[in-house]
Design a protein around this motif. Structure first.
Motif, PDB file in Angstrom:
ATOM      1  N   ASP A  59      54.168  36.383  47.091  1.00  0.00           N
ATOM      2  CA  ASP A  59      55.715  36.663  47.165  1.00  0.00           C
ATOM      3  C   ASP A  59      55.907  38.171  46.925  1.00  0.00           C
ATOM      4  OD1 ASP A  59      56.285  33.753  47.454  1.00  0.00           O
ATOM      5  OD2 ASP A  59      56.289  33.788  45.238  1.00  0.00           O
ATOM      6  N   VAL A  60      55.206  38.868  46.177  1.00  0.00           N
ATOM      7  CA  VAL A  60      55.604  40.205  46.097  1.00  0.00           C
ATOM      8  C   VAL A  60      55.074  41.053  47.331  1.00  0.00           C
ATOM      9  CG1 VAL A  60      54.718  42.580  44.690  1.00  0.00           C
ATOM     10  CG2 VAL A  60      54.885  40.290  43.711  1.00  0.00           C
ATOM     11  N   LEU A  61      54.052  40.659  47.838  1.00  0.00           N
ATOM     12  CA  LEU A  61      53.589  41.126  49.165  1.00  0.00           C
ATOM     13  C   LEU A  61      54.452  40.698  50.456  1.00  0.00           C
ATOM     14  CD1 LEU A  61      51.445  42.601  50.864  1.00  0.00           C
ATOM     15  CD2 LEU A  61      50.284  40.444  51.295  1.00  0.00           C
ATOM     16  N   VAL A 114      45.321  48.065  50.635  1.00  0.00           N
ATOM     17  CA  VAL A 114      46.346  47.771  49.677  1.00  0.00           C
ATOM     18  C   VAL A 114      46.019  46.549  49.152  1.00  0.00           C
ATOM     19  CG1 VAL A 114      48.553  47.429  48.940  1.00  0.00           C
ATOM     20  CG2 VAL A 114      48.020  49.361  50.541  1.00  0.00           C
ATOM     21  N   GLU A 115      45.878  46.318  47.720  1.00  0.00           N
ATOM     22  CA  GLU A 115      45.833  44.892  47.224  1.00  0.00           C
ATOM     23  C   GLU A 115      46.925  44.705  46.392  1.00  0.00           C
ATOM     24  OE1 GLU A 115      43.741  42.478  48.312  1.00  0.00           O
ATOM     25  OE2 GLU A 115      42.626  43.540  49.414  1.00  0.00           O
ATOM     26  N   VAL A 116      47.698  43.433  46.251  1.00  0.00           N
ATOM     27  CA  VAL A 116      48.744  43.139  45.576  1.00  0.00           C
ATOM     28  C   VAL A 116      48.177  41.923  44.681  1.00  0.00           C
ATOM     29  CG1 VAL A 116      51.279  42.532  45.140  1.00  0.00           C
ATOM     30  CG2 VAL A 116      50.493  43.739  47.238  1.00  0.00           C
ATOM     31  N   GLU A 117      48.452  42.223  43.277  1.00  0.00           N
ATOM     32  CA  GLU A 117      47.849  40.970  42.293  1.00  0.00           C
ATOM     33  C   GLU A 117      49.009  40.566  41.257  1.00  0.00           C
ATOM     34  OE1 GLU A 117      45.363  39.760  42.893  1.00  0.00           O
ATOM     35  OE2 GLU A 117      44.348  41.225  44.074  1.00  0.00           O
ATOM     36  N   ALA A 118      49.085  39.487  41.008  1.00  0.00           N
ATOM     37  CA  ALA A 118      50.170  39.055  40.076  1.00  0.00           C
ATOM     38  C   ALA A 118      49.452  38.141  38.788  1.00  0.00           C
ATOM     39  CB  ALA A 118      50.992  38.042  40.698  1.00  0.00           C
ATOM     40  N   GLY A 119      49.185  37.313  38.890  1.00  0.00           N
ATOM     41  CA  GLY A 119      48.698  36.544  37.468  1.00  0.00           C
ATOM     42  C   GLY A 119      47.230  36.456  37.191  1.00  0.00           C
ATOM     43  N   ARG A 120      46.671  36.874  38.434  1.00  0.00           N
ATOM     44  CA  ARG A 120      44.825  36.838  38.224  1.00  0.00           C
ATOM     45  C   ARG A 120      44.472  38.145  37.903  1.00  0.00           C
ATOM     46  NH1 ARG A 120      41.945  34.005  42.848  1.00  0.00           N
ATOM     47  NH2 ARG A 120      42.943  35.890  43.937  1.00  0.00           N
ATOM     48  N   ALA A 121      45.414  39.309  38.189  1.00  0.00           N
ATOM     49  CA  ALA A 121      45.051  40.665  37.930  1.00  0.00           C
ATOM     50  C   ALA A 121      43.928  41.002  36.834  1.00  0.00           C
ATOM     51  CB  ALA A 121      46.052  41.780  37.709  1.00  0.00           C
ATOM     52  N   THR A 122      44.337  40.565  35.605  1.00  0.00           N
ATOM     53  CA  THR A 122      43.179  40.973  34.616  1.00  0.00           C
ATOM     54  C   THR A 122      42.509  39.623  34.097  1.00  0.00           C
ATOM     55  OG1 THR A 122      44.922  40.952  33.108  1.00  0.00           O
ATOM     56  CG2 THR A 122      44.289  43.032  33.968  1.00  0.00           C
ATOM     57  N   ASN A 124      41.589  36.979  35.450  1.00  0.00           N
ATOM     58  CA  ASN A 124      40.221  36.492  36.223  1.00  0.00           C
ATOM     59  C   ASN A 124      39.891  37.712  36.857  1.00  0.00           C
ATOM     60  OD1 ASN A 124      40.762  33.864  35.718  1.00  0.00           O
ATOM     61  ND2 ASN A 124      41.644  33.539  37.772  1.00  0.00           N
ATOM     62  N   TYR A 125      40.080  38.842  36.418  1.00  0.00           N
ATOM     63  CA  TYR A 125      39.501  40.148  36.680  1.00  0.00           C
ATOM     64  C   TYR A 125      39.548  40.339  38.277  1.00  0.00           C
ATOM     65  CZ  TYR A 125      37.864  40.489  32.053  1.00  0.00           C
ATOM     66  OH  TYR A 125      37.736  40.431  30.757  1.00  0.00           O
ATOM     67  N   GLN A 126      40.702  40.048  38.734  1.00  0.00           N
ATOM     68  CA  GLN A 126      40.915  40.226  40.388  1.00  0.00           C
ATOM     69  C   GLN A 126      40.720  41.567  40.802  1.00  0.00           C
ATOM     70  OE1 GLN A 126      40.809  37.606  42.499  1.00  0.00           O
ATOM     71  NE2 GLN A 126      41.054  39.166  44.389  1.00  0.00           N
ATOM     72  N   PHE A 127      41.189  42.428  39.956  1.00  0.00           N
ATOM     73  CA  PHE A 127      41.087  43.898  40.160  1.00  0.00           C
ATOM     74  C   PHE A 127      39.895  44.332  40.459  1.00  0.00           C
ATOM     75  CE2 PHE A 127      40.599  44.293  35.676  1.00  0.00           C
ATOM     76  CZ  PHE A 127      39.762  45.418  35.443  1.00  0.00           C
ATOM     77  N   LEU A 128      38.632  43.782  39.761  1.00  0.00           N
ATOM     78  CA  LEU A 128      37.560  44.329  39.832  1.00  0.00           C
ATOM     79  C   LEU A 128      36.869  43.898  41.242  1.00  0.00           C
ATOM     80  CD1 LEU A 128      35.847  43.836  36.454  1.00  0.00           C
ATOM     81  CD2 LEU A 128      36.341  45.865  37.563  1.00  0.00           C
ATOM     82  N   LYS A 129      37.236  42.478  41.654  1.00  0.00           N
ATOM     83  CA  LYS A 129      36.859  42.021  42.934  1.00  0.00           C
ATOM     84  C   LYS A 129      37.379  42.910  43.983  1.00  0.00           C
ATOM     85  CE  LYS A 129      37.014  37.782  45.571  1.00  0.00           C
ATOM     86  NZ  LYS A 129      37.759  37.757  46.672  1.00  0.00           N
ATOM     87  N   CYS A 144      44.636  50.948  46.587  1.00  0.00           N
ATOM     88  CA  CYS A 144      45.677  51.020  45.913  1.00  0.00           C
ATOM     89  C   CYS A 144      45.670  49.439  45.650  1.00  0.00           C
ATOM     90  CB  CYS A 144      46.789  51.335  46.709  1.00  0.00           C
ATOM     91  SG  CYS A 144      48.313  51.128  45.729  1.00  0.00           S
ATOM     92  N   ILE A 145      45.655  49.425  44.219  1.00  0.00           N
ATOM     93  CA  ILE A 145      45.949  47.944  43.520  1.00  0.00           C
ATOM     94  C   ILE A 145      47.361  47.888  42.823  1.00  0.00           C
ATOM     95  CG2 ILE A 145      45.099  46.130  42.093  1.00  0.00           C
ATOM     96  CD1 ILE A 145      41.949  47.717  42.410  1.00  0.00           C
ATOM     97  N   ALA A 146      48.079  47.114  43.401  1.00  0.00           N
ATOM     98  CA  ALA A 146      49.593  46.970  42.385  1.00  0.00           C
ATOM     99  C   ALA A 146      49.344  45.505  41.617  1.00  0.00           C
ATOM    100  CB  ALA A 146      50.435  46.690  43.540  1.00  0.00           C
ATOM    101  N   VAL A 147      49.680  45.767  40.359  1.00  0.00           N
ATOM    102  CA  VAL A 147      49.489  44.858  39.374  1.00  0.00           C
ATOM    103  C   VAL A 147      50.894  44.972  38.560  1.00  0.00           C
ATOM    104  CG1 VAL A 147      47.170  45.003  39.161  1.00  0.00           C
ATOM    105  CG2 VAL A 147      48.548  46.147  37.559  1.00  0.00           C
ATOM    106  N   ARG A 148      51.162  43.778  37.823  1.00  0.00           N
ATOM    107  CA  ARG A 148      52.423  43.658  36.945  1.00  0.00           C
ATOM    108  C   ARG A 148      52.068  44.607  35.882  1.00  0.00           C
ATOM    109  NH1 ARG A 148      54.954  38.136  36.929  1.00  0.00           N
ATOM    110  NH2 ARG A 148      53.835  36.827  38.507  1.00  0.00           N
TER     111      ARG A 148
END
Length: 189
Positions: A59-61, A114-122, A124-129, A144-148
């Motif tokens: 949705d953010v994307l 560019v990667e946009v993350e929401a709930g899984r960012a930290t 589930n360590y999605q930012f590391l993936k 570029c990683i966008a997180v909440r």
């Protein structure tokens, strides 16, 4: 404030909102195209800012997609194969793609993923993936990683932007891993 970190301020009606960001290595200024991503997220903070908005990453994307395209990025527009941005990482005979990862957005000129993350960012360590995959992608130079800023779930809050920034500060400060990207930007929305 140094030239590599800050808050991008925008006026939205009666209130001032902030888009957090930090660029690594933090001894360099971010490229202008990376700052255009910060501007895109800042321009949409009323719609996406956490914790008051609880949008999924898709949705953010969707909210920022048109502006990213205007800034020179190709953007994933859905989950059908034809709508995904396939980024090759490994080839087989006759140059066919053997392994690929997918990006939310990509700038061909400068190689910005560019990667946009929401709930899984930290959680589930999605930012590391995201970091691992961008490091493997052909033609990727920047990430570029966008997180909440704040992720809320089941009555608890997580400071996702701070957690991700702390991880990359540690990664760069330790010097124990060679990072194959020219730069990484973390945006907190």
């Amino acid at each position: 404030m140094s030239g590599n970190a800050g808050k991008s301020k925008i006026t939205t009606g009666w209130r001032l909102m902030d888009c957090n960001w930090l660029y690594f290595p933090n001894t360099q200024r971010p490229p202008a195209r990376m700052m255009s991503i910060v501007e895109v997220f800042s321009n949409h903070l009323d719609e996406i800012a956490s914790p008051q908005n609880r949008l999924t990453s898709n949705d953010v994307l969707a909210v920022v997609a048109s502006d990213l395209e205007s800034a020179g990025f190709l953007v994933e527009r859905g989950k059908k194969k034809s709508e995904l941005l396939e980024m090759p990482v490994l080839f087989k005979e006759q140059g066919k793609i053997e392994k690929a990862f997918w990006a939310d957005a990509f700038n061909l000129d400068e190689g910005i993923v560019v990667e946009v993350e929401a709930g899984r960012a930290t959680v589930n360590y999605q930012f590391l993936k995201d970091f691992f995959e961008a490091s493997m992608m052909l033609d990727a130079n920047y990430l570029c990683i966008a997180v909440r800023n704040i992720y809320e779930s089941s009555g608890t809050q997580s400071k996702d932007f701070e957690k991700v920034v702390t991880f990359f500060k540690t990664l760069y400060a330790s010097g124990r891993i060679t990072i194959p990207l020219k730069g990484i930007m973390i945006i907190g929305y």
